[in-house]
Design an enzyme around this catalytic site. Structure first.
Site, mmCIF file in Angstrom:
data_model
loop_
_atom_site.group_PDB
_atom_site.id
_atom_site.type_symbol
_atom_site.label_atom_id
_atom_site.label_comp_id
_atom_site.label_asym_id
_atom_site.label_seq_id
_atom_site.Cartn_x
_atom_site.Cartn_y
_atom_site.Cartn_z
ATOM 1 N N HIS A 24 -0.112 7.474 15.383
ATOM 2 C CA HIS A 24 -0.575 8.836 15.114
ATOM 3 C C HIS A 24 0.094 9.308 13.836
ATOM 4 O O HIS A 24 1.293 9.107 13.649
ATOM 5 C CB HIS A 24 -0.220 9.766 16.278
ATOM 6 C CG HIS A 24 -1.012 11.033 16.250
ATOM 7 N ND1 HIS A 24 -0.776 12.027 15.338
ATOM 8 C CD2 HIS A 24 -2.069 11.448 16.992
ATOM 9 C CE1 HIS A 24 -1.647 13.008 15.537
ATOM 10 N NE2 HIS A 24 -2.443 12.681 16.534
ATOM 11 N N SER A 50 -0.774 6.781 37.887
ATOM 12 C CA SER A 50 -1.348 8.072 38.274
ATOM 13 C C SER A 50 -1.661 8.937 37.055
ATOM 14 O O SER A 50 -1.418 10.137 37.055
ATOM 15 C CB SER A 50 -0.405 8.792 39.234
ATOM 16 O OG SER A 50 0.887 8.916 38.656
ATOM 17 N N GLU A 72 -12.277 16.732 15.396
ATOM 18 C CA GLU A 72 -11.171 15.824 15.078
ATOM 19 C C GLU A 72 -11.645 14.766 14.099
ATOM 20 O O GLU A 72 -12.842 14.596 13.882
ATOM 21 C CB GLU A 72 -10.595 15.214 16.357
ATOM 22 C CG GLU A 72 -9.969 16.296 17.233
ATOM 23 C CD GLU A 72 -8.982 15.779 18.244
ATOM 24 O OE1 GLU A 72 -8.497 14.648 18.097
ATOM 25 O OE2 GLU A 72 -8.700 16.515 19.192
ATOM 26 N N HIS A 123 1.188 5.502 19.084
ATOM 27 C CA HIS A 123 0.459 6.475 19.901
ATOM 28 C C HIS A 123 -0.452 5.850 20.943
ATOM 29 O O HIS A 123 -0.417 6.224 22.107
ATOM 30 C CB HIS A 123 -0.369 7.340 18.951
ATOM 31 C CG HIS A 123 -1.013 8.520 19.596
ATOM 32 N ND1 HIS A 123 -0.293 9.462 20.296
ATOM 33 C CD2 HIS A 123 -2.314 8.933 19.640
ATOM 34 C CE1 HIS A 123 -1.117 10.389 20.750
ATOM 35 N NE2 HIS A 123 -2.346 10.090 20.380
ATOM 36 N N LEU A 135 -9.150 9.542 26.728
ATOM 37 C CA LEU A 135 -9.248 10.177 28.054
ATOM 38 C C LEU A 135 -10.636 9.878 28.624
ATOM 39 O O LEU A 135 -10.793 9.566 29.799
ATOM 40 C CB LEU A 135 -9.036 11.690 27.943
ATOM 41 C CG LEU A 135 -7.607 12.168 27.664
ATOM 42 C CD1 LEU A 135 -7.597 13.665 27.375
ATOM 43 C CD2 LEU A 135 -6.676 11.863 28.852
ATOM 44 N N GLU A 142 -5.921 2.869 29.601
ATOM 45 C CA GLU A 142 -5.300 2.344 28.379
ATOM 46 C C GLU A 142 -4.780 0.919 28.553
ATOM 47 O O GLU A 142 -4.693 0.158 27.584
ATOM 48 C CB GLU A 142 -4.166 3.278 27.919
ATOM 49 C CG GLU A 142 -3.668 2.922 26.533
ATOM 50 C CD GLU A 142 -2.764 3.971 25.894
ATOM 51 O OE1 GLU A 142 -2.825 5.153 26.293
ATOM 52 O OE2 GLU A 142 -1.988 3.595 24.995
ATOM 53 N N ARG A 200 -7.479 7.883 11.366
ATOM 54 C CA ARG A 200 -6.048 7.942 11.661
ATOM 55 C C ARG A 200 -5.210 6.931 10.906
ATOM 56 O O ARG A 200 -4.132 7.250 10.412
ATOM 57 C CB ARG A 200 -5.823 7.692 13.148
ATOM 58 C CG ARG A 200 -5.965 8.934 13.919
ATOM 59 C CD ARG A 200 -5.485 8.821 15.299
ATOM 60 N NE ARG A 200 -5.756 10.140 15.865
ATOM 61 C CZ ARG A 200 -5.715 10.423 17.125
ATOM 62 N NH1 ARG A 200 -5.420 9.492 17.994
ATOM 63 N NH2 ARG A 200 -5.958 11.639 17.542
ATOM 64 N N ARG A 213 -9.236 3.376 17.541
ATOM 65 C CA ARG A 213 -9.828 4.339 18.471
ATOM 66 C C ARG A 213 -10.224 5.622 17.752
ATOM 67 O O ARG A 213 -9.471 6.153 16.946
ATOM 68 C CB ARG A 213 -8.781 4.669 19.542
ATOM 69 C CG ARG A 213 -9.186 5.739 20.500
ATOM 70 C CD ARG A 213 -8.002 6.147 21.351
ATOM 71 N NE ARG A 213 -7.037 6.894 20.580
ATOM 72 C CZ ARG A 213 -6.549 8.088 20.924
ATOM 73 N NH1 ARG A 213 -6.934 8.654 22.036
ATOM 74 N NH2 ARG A 213 -5.668 8.704 20.172
HETATM 75 C C1 LIG Z 1 1.222 12.917 23.295
HETATM 76 C C2 LIG Z 1 -0.133 12.307 23.549
HETATM 77 C C3 LIG Z 1 -1.284 13.005 23.220
HETATM 78 C C4 LIG Z 1 -2.550 12.445 23.458
HETATM 79 N N1 LIG Z 1 -3.666 13.189 23.187
HETATM 80 C C5 LIG Z 1 -4.893 12.689 23.519
HETATM 81 C C6 LIG Z 1 -6.055 13.488 23.383
HETATM 82 O O1 LIG Z 1 -6.004 14.640 22.967
HETATM 83 N N2 LIG Z 1 -7.251 12.932 23.750
HETATM 84 C C7 LIG Z 1 -7.372 11.657 24.227
HETATM 85 O O2 LIG Z 1 -8.477 11.212 24.538
HETATM 86 N N3 LIG Z 1 -6.258 10.897 24.384
HETATM 87 C C8 LIG Z 1 -5.036 11.381 24.059
HETATM 88 N N4 LIG Z 1 -3.924 10.602 24.233
HETATM 89 C C9 LIG Z 1 -4.073 9.265 24.845
HETATM 90 C C10 LIG Z 1 -4.338 9.428 26.334
HETATM 91 O O3 LIG Z 1 -3.498 10.424 26.852
HETATM 92 C C11 LIG Z 1 -4.098 8.127 27.097
HETATM 93 O O4 LIG Z 1 -4.727 7.054 26.474
HETATM 94 C C12 LIG Z 1 -4.637 8.250 28.513
HETATM 95 O O5 LIG Z 1 -4.078 9.386 29.115
HETATM 96 C C13 LIG Z 1 -4.329 6.995 29.306
HETATM 97 O O6 LIG Z 1 -4.593 7.258 30.658
HETATM 98 P P1 LIG Z 1 -4.253 6.157 31.764
HETATM 99 O O7 LIG Z 1 -4.614 6.771 33.068
HETATM 100 O O8 LIG Z 1 -4.841 4.875 31.373
HETATM 101 O O9 LIG Z 1 -2.665 5.963 31.631
HETATM 102 P P2 LIG Z 1 -1.467 7.021 31.777
HETATM 103 O O10 LIG Z 1 -1.950 8.411 31.742
HETATM 104 O O11 LIG Z 1 -0.430 6.643 30.787
HETATM 105 O O12 LIG Z 1 -0.905 6.712 33.236
HETATM 106 C C14 LIG Z 1 -0.223 5.513 33.514
HETATM 107 C C15 LIG Z 1 0.449 5.661 34.855
HETATM 108 O O13 LIG Z 1 0.968 4.403 35.288
HETATM 109 C C16 LIG Z 1 2.273 4.584 35.801
HETATM 110 N N5 LIG Z 1 2.976 3.300 35.700
HETATM 111 C C17 LIG Z 1 3.212 2.578 34.579
HETATM 112 N N6 LIG Z 1 3.886 1.447 34.886
HETATM 113 C C18 LIG Z 1 4.080 1.446 36.226
HETATM 114 C C19 LIG Z 1 4.734 0.563 37.139
HETATM 115 N N7 LIG Z 1 5.356 -0.560 36.740
HETATM 116 N N8 LIG Z 1 4.736 0.884 38.443
HETATM 117 C C20 LIG Z 1 4.145 2.011 38.884
HETATM 118 N N9 LIG Z 1 3.537 2.892 38.065
HETATM 119 C C21 LIG Z 1 3.490 2.621 36.751
HETATM 120 C C22 LIG Z 1 2.835 5.700 34.944
HETATM 121 O O14 LIG Z 1 3.953 6.309 35.528
HETATM 122 C C23 LIG Z 1 1.617 6.621 34.862
HETATM 123 O O15 LIG Z 1 1.519 7.416 36.016
HETATM 124 C C24 LIG Z 1 -2.652 11.149 24.004
HETATM 125 C C25 LIG Z 1 -1.491 10.436 24.322
HETATM 126 C C26 LIG Z 1 -0.239 11.004 24.109
HETATM 127 C C27 LIG Z 1 0.985 10.227 24.466
#
Ligand SMILES: Cc1cc2nc3c(=O)[nH]c(=O)nc-3n(C[C@H](O)[C@H](O)[C@H](O)COP(=O)(O)OP(=O)(O)OC[C@H]3O[C@@H](n4cnc5c(N)ncnc54)[C@H](O)[C@@H]3O)c2cc1C
Length: 525
Positions: A226, A11, A111, A331, A372, A355, A270, A366
Site C-alpha cells: 500500500h 473469523s 479509488e 498490504h 473484501l 485472502e 497502487r 489487486r
Molecule cells: C488496514 C487494512 C485496510 C484494508 N482495507 C481494505 C478495503 O478498504 N477494502 C478491501 O476490499 N480490502 C481491504 N483490505 C484487505 C482486506 O481487509 C482483506 O483482504 C480481507 O479482510 C481478508 O479477509 P479474510 O476473511 O480472507 O481474512 P482475515 O480478515 O485476515 O481473517 C483471517 C482470520 O484467520 C485467523 N487465523 C489466522 N491464522 C490462524 C490460525 N493459525 N489458527 C486460527 N485462526 C487463524 C485470524 O485470526 C483471522 O480471524 C484491508 C486490509 C488491511 C490490513
C-alpha cells in the site's frame, strides 16, 4: 475427539460468511487464533467495490479488474466476482451491515484504477469493522461452535485426504479436531515484512499448513504494497479513499512528484504510486513523503474518515492543518493456495477462501476494494457448492498444470533466524523493488535458516519462513516486471512470463515426477 462436518479456520469476512452459510446444512466448528472479531477484515477502511449504481456496469468493473491484474487474472473468476458482487452486497445488508448513505442513495467512494465511483463504505472509513461486527453477531446467533484463542497448527491427513485439524488450545493443550472438510479462511501474511498495514494475526498459517499437506500454491511472488501508511512505528493505514477525495502527495520541497510519474498522478495503480513514493523517499535520504489532505477541511475529514482522523491525532498529527508523513507498507497478498471458483484445492477435503486463497481473481495486482468482495463472493460460492453437492464435493478440474515441485532439504538449516530479521530480509529483498542478486542472496540465507521454539509465536515464524522461501523462489523465477512484482534487473513485462507460477511440495519420499520443470530446496519443519 471432537468431530464436525466442517472446520472453518479464521473469523474474517471469508470465515464468518462460510461458517454462517454452512451451518444451514452441516455441523460447523469455527477455529480462530485470537478473539472472534480479530482479523484483517476488521481494519479495512476504504470499502467494498460492487456495481450498485445505474450508471455503472458489471462489464466496466470486470474491465477495471482485468486491467489492474496486468494480464494474469483468471477471467472466469473476475466475472464471478463482478457479476455476483451486487447480490452478495444485498446479502450483507440483510445480515445487518449498514452502508453509508447520502439521502436515500448509497454514498459512493472513488479509488485508484476504478473508472466509476463504486466503493461502498460504512461508518465513514470503518467499513471492515462494521462488516466484521455484523457477521460476528450473526455467527453468534447461528449453530456454529466457536473456538476462540485456538491456534490451528497443522492439517491432519489420512491416505492423502484431510481428516481434521491439529490445534493448540488457550492453555497450550494440543489436540485434534476431526472433520470431513477443513475450510481455510485464515487470511494473508503481511507479517512477512518489516512494514505492514496488517495486524499481528496475519502470519499466513493456513497457507503454510496447506503447503505442508501438499496443496498447490499459486502466484506467491505477487504481493501488494500500500502506498500510504502513516510513517510511525507499527504503521497505520491511510486509505486510498483519502487520495480519491482529493488529497495529494508531496516531497520535502512541497512538489507533487506523482504528476511526473503517471498521468493519473496520486490515483495511478497502487504499485505505481508505491514505487513512486519509494523512489522519492530514496531521493530524499529515506525520509517519508507527505500526504496533503489540508484542502479537504477539518469538518469533512472528521466526518468522512473518523478512524483515520482519530488515528492521526493519537500519533500527534493534525492532518487538517498540515501534511502528514507517509511511507509504503505490505498490504495484500494476491498469491495463495490454488483454488478453483468454489474454493476447492488440489488436496481432497481441503478448501480455501478469502485472502489465503488464489483464485486468480486479482492476477498480478489487486484492484482497490476488491478483496473484501472476493472473500464474500467466493466464501458464498464454496459454501453453496458443499451445501449442494454434499461434503465430498470433489477436486477441481485444472487444465494448465505448470507445477514446479519443491524438495525438502533438512541438512542446510543451520542458522537460527529471528522473526524481525526475517521481516527485514523480506522487506529489503522481496519488497517493492526486487533484484536477482538480492533475491538469490535471500534465497540462500532462507535455505540455511531455522526458527527456534515451540510457542505459538515460533510456530507462526516457522510458517512465515516457509512462505518466504516460496515467495523468494517465485520472485526469482519471474524474470520480468508485472503488476505488483517489480524487478530492477528485468523492468519490462515479458510475454513469455504471462502465466501463473504454481508450486507444491514434493510427494513423500522426495520423488519428483518426470517432466516437472524446476526443483527448489526449501526448509521444512
Ligand atoms: C488496514 C487494512 C485496510 C484494508 N482495507 C481494505 C478495503 O478498504 N477494502 C478491501 O476490499 N480490502 C481491504 N483490505 C484487505 C482486506 O481487509 C482483506 O483482504 C480481507 O479482510 C481478508 O479477509 P479474510 O476473511 O480472507 O481474512 P482475515 O480478515 O485476515 O481473517 C483471517 C482470520 O484467520 C485467523 N487465523 C489466522 N491464522 C490462524 C490460525 N493459525 N489458527 C486460527 N485462526 C487463524 C485470524 O485470526 C483471522 O480471524 C484491508 C486490509 C488491511 C490490513
Amino acid at each position: 475427539m471432537k468431530h464436525a462436518h466442517v472446520i472453518v479456520v479464521g473469523s474474517g469476512i471469508a470465515g464468518l460468511i462460510a461458517a454462517l452459510e454452512l451451518s444451514r446444512g452441516f455441523s460447523v466448528t469455527l477455529v480462530t487464533k485470537s478473539r472472534l472479531a480479530e482479523s484483517n477484515t476488521r481494519y479495512a477502511q476504504g470499502g467494498i467495490a460492487a456495481v450498485m449504481f445505474p450508471d455503472d456496469s458489471v462489464a466496466e468493473h470486470i474491465a477495471d479488474t482485468l486491467s489492474a491484474g496486468a494480464g494474469l487474472c483468471n477471467a472466469a473468476a473476475v466475472e464471478a466476482l463482478c457479476a455476483e458482487g451486487p447480490q452478495r452486497i444485498r446479502d450483507l445488508i440483510r445480515l445487518g451491515v449498514e452502508f453509508d448513505r447520502t439521502g436515500a442513495e448509497f454514498s459512493r467512494g472513488l479509488e485508484a484504477a476504478h473508472s466509476y465511483a463504486r466503493v461502498l463504505h460504512a461508518g465513514g472509513d470503518a467499513t471492515g469493522l462494521n462488516i466484521e461486527l455484523a457477521l460476528v453477531n450473526a455467527v453468534r446467533a447461528a449453530r456454529v461452535e466457536v473456538l476462540e484463542h485456538t491456534f490451528a497448527c497443522d492439517l491432519m491427513m489420512e491416505a492423502g485426504r484431510v481428516r481434521g485439524l491439529e490445534v493448540l488450545s488457550p492453555g497450550g493443550v494440543r489436540s485434534v479436531l476431526t472433520a470431513e472438510v477443513v475450510l481455510l479462511a485464515s487470511g494473508g501474511a503481511g507479517q512477512l515484512f518489516a512494514h505492514t498495514t496488517n495486524p499481528k494475526v496475519a502470519t499466513g498459517d493456513g497457507f503454510a499448513m496447506a503447503l505442508r499437506a501438499g496443496a498447490q500454491v499459486a502466484d506467491t511472488e505477487f504481493y501488494q504494497f500500500h502506498p500510504t501508511a502513516l510513517a510511525v512505528p507499527g504503521s497505520f493505514l491511510i486509505s486510498e479513499a483519502v487520495r480519491g477525495e482529493g488529497a495529494v502527495l508531496r516531497n520535502e520541497q512541497g512538489e507533487r512528484f506523482m504528476q511526473r510519474v503517471h498521468a493519473d498522478a496520486e490515483l495511478a495503480p497502487r504499485d505505481v504510486v508505491a514505487r513512486g513514493i519509494a523512489r522519492e523517499m530514496a531521493r530524499q535520504g529515506g525520509r517519508a513523503v507527505l500526504l496533503d489532505a489540508t484542502a479537504l477541511g477539518a469538518e469533512f475529514l472528521a466526518r468522512r474518515f473518523p478512524t483515520i482522523d482519530a488515528g492521526c491525532r493519537s500519533h500527534g498529527f493534525e492532518w487538517a492543518q498540515s501534511p502528514i508523513p507517509v511511507t509504503p507498507a505490505a498490504h495484500y497478498w494476491m498469491g495463495g493456495i490454488r483454488t478453483d471458483l468454489w474454493g476447492r484445492t488440489s488436496v481432497p477435503g481441503l478448501f480455501a477462501v478469502g485472502e489465503v486463497a488464489c483464485t486468480g481473481v486479482h492476477g498480478a495486482n489487486r484492484l482497490a476494494s476488491n478483496s473484501l468482495l472476493e472473500s464474500l463472493v467466493f466464501a458464498w460460492r464454496c459454501a453453496g457448492l458443499l451445501l449442494e453437492q454434499g461434503i465430498d464435493a470433489g477436486l477441481p478440474e485444472w487444465t494448465s498444470d505448470r507445477v514446479f515441485i519443491t524438495a525438502p532439504d533438512e541438512d542446510q538449516r543451520t542458522e537460527s533466524l529471528t522473526r524481525s530479521a526475517l521481516q527485514q530480509m523480506m522487506w529489503n529483498a522481496a519488497g517493492i523493488e526486487r533484484s536477482g542478486d538480492g533475491l538469490r542472496d535471500a534465497a540462500q540465507r532462507l535455505r540455511r535458516a531455522r526458527i527456534e521454539g515451540t510457542s505459538v509465536e515460533s510456530l507462526e515464524s516457522a510458517n512465515l519462513l516457509q512462505i518466504a522461501c516460496v515467495m523468494v523462489e517465485a520472485a526469482l523465477a519471474r524474470e520480468e516486471s508485472r503488476g505488483a512484482h517489480f524487478r530492477t534487473d528485468f523492468p519490462e513485462t515479458r510475454e513469455s512470463f504471462r502465466h501463473d507460477s504454481i508450486y507444491a511440495r514434493a510427494p513423500a519420499g522426495g520423488h519428483v515426477p518426470a517432466g516437472l520443470e524446476r526443483e527448489a530446496a526449501l526448509p521444512w519443519r
